[in-house]
Design an enzyme around this catalytic site. Structure first.
Site, PDB file in Angstrom:
ATOM      1  N   GLU A 164       2.155  -4.625   3.740  1.00 46.61           N
ATOM      2  CA  GLU A 164       2.412  -5.609   4.652  1.00 46.61           C
ATOM      3  C   GLU A 164       2.309  -7.038   4.442  1.00 46.61           C
ATOM      4  OE1 GLU A 164      -0.635  -5.074   7.810  1.00 46.61           O
ATOM      5  OE2 GLU A 164       0.098  -2.445   7.648  1.00 46.61           O
TER       6      GLU A 164
ATOM      7  N   GLY B 202      -3.835  -0.129 -11.318  1.00 44.95           N
ATOM      8  CA  GLY B 202      -3.841  -0.312 -13.341  1.00 44.95           C
ATOM      9  C   GLY B 202      -2.984  -1.169 -13.674  1.00 44.95           C
TER      10      GLY B 202
ATOM     11  N   PRO C  68      -0.261  -3.641  -5.521  1.00 46.90           N
ATOM     12  CA  PRO C  68      -1.224  -3.562  -4.224  1.00 46.90           C
ATOM     13  C   PRO C  68      -2.497  -3.279  -5.236  1.00 46.90           C
ATOM     14  CG  PRO C  68       0.360  -2.458  -4.316  1.00 46.90           C
ATOM     15  CD  PRO C  68       0.528  -3.204  -5.786  1.00 46.90           C
TER      16      PRO C  68
ATOM     17  N   THR D  15      -4.688  -3.749 -15.087  1.00 47.89           N
ATOM     18  CA  THR D  15      -5.954  -3.555 -15.855  1.00 47.89           C
ATOM     19  C   THR D  15      -5.555  -2.887 -16.656  1.00 47.89           C
ATOM     20  OG1 THR D  15      -7.726  -4.819 -13.830  1.00 47.89           O
ATOM     21  CG2 THR D  15      -8.536  -3.811 -16.078  1.00 47.89           C
TER      22      THR D  15
ATOM     23  N   GLY E 167      -5.066  -1.449  -7.439  1.00 42.84           N
ATOM     24  CA  GLY E 167      -6.570  -0.190  -7.775  1.00 42.84           C
ATOM     25  C   GLY E 167      -5.035   0.153  -8.652  1.00 42.84           C
TER      26      GLY E 167
END
Length: 243
Positions: free
Chosen positions: A216, A10, A6, A12, A8
């Site tokens: 989903e 981490g 997903p 990167t 956001g």
């Protein structure tokens, strides 16, 4: 290696940390550094990026949003996009590509859009699922976001328990929203108002986990397009498969 999960959560940051842990140069490549409107220029730019990383070895070459540069060729209508993908494949594991001392990392939110040729041995042959942070990790992230802020009745463990399924970016949004609430209150009273535990708890209810929509979509691919077992970790995380 290809990191997926997903947004956001981490991916990167993990790539940057990897370069730091192995004391290697770090090159982060975005779409704007590769794509060009003129035919052949994108391939030249990509080649120069690889050459720079090779000369700086040991180095970590990180491609964010890998699915945009390594899209499934069956989905592309224009030959220019296919040529760039072919160049990417050649740079990673071609006859004239010497990548000793070069760790190539990719990150994507949509691994199912990556061309299958990238997922064979010698290319992105290690596919790693990066899930949302667990309770202990959320507590540590909350403590980081709390540094330097005027807080009262602050309980990092309580926020961590209330934020199941939240990404690191979602946790930051909690503090942003609570900060806005404190500022609004301060403007009414004409004095500084600290960020309270109640404000943070309220923000936790108002901020919705951004990871739900991703799961989903990922669930459908993991259940019905997972012949190779690439997405088994997603099924394990969702409790649909035993580890």
């Amino acid at each position: 290696m290809l990191l997926y999960g997903p947004p956001g959560c981490g991916k990167t940051l993990m790539a940057r940390a990897t370069a730091g842990e192995i004391n290697a140069a770090f090159f982060s490549v975005g779409l704007h550094q590769v794509l060009d409107m003129y035919i052949g220029e994108s391939e030249q730019k990509l080649h120069k990026i690889f050459e720079l990383a090779r000369k700086s070895a040991p180095a970590v070459l990180f491609f964010d949003e890998t699915d945009a540069l390594a899209a499934d060729r069956r989905d592309l209508r224009h030959s220019a996009g296919r040529n760039l993908i072919n160049q990417f494949l050649s740079e990673m594991d071609g006859a004239n590509s010497a990548n000793d001392g070069l760790l190539i990392l990719g990150a994507t939110n949509a691994p199912w859009h990556v061309d299958g040729a990238f997922l064979r041995p010698g290319r992105f042959d290690r596919i790693i699922f990066v899930p949302p942070p667990d309770t202990a990790a959320r507590e540590e992230i909350v403590k980081i976001h709390a540094k330097g802020k005027p807080l009262v009745d602050f309980d990092a463990a309580d926020i961590a328990k209330r934020s199941d399924g939240f990404s690191g970016a979602d946790l930051r949004a909690i503090f942003d929203q609570a900060t806005e609430a404190a500022l609004a209150e301060a403007m009414k009273k004409g004095s500084m108002i600290p960020i309270s535990g109640k404000m943070l708890a309220k923000a936790t209810k108002e901020v919705k986990p951004s990871t739900r929509k991703w799961f989903e979509s990922a669930k459908n691919h993991a259940l019905y397009a997972n012949q190779s077992g690439f997405y088994d970790d997603v099924l394990v995380y969702l409790g649909l498969k035993k580890q």
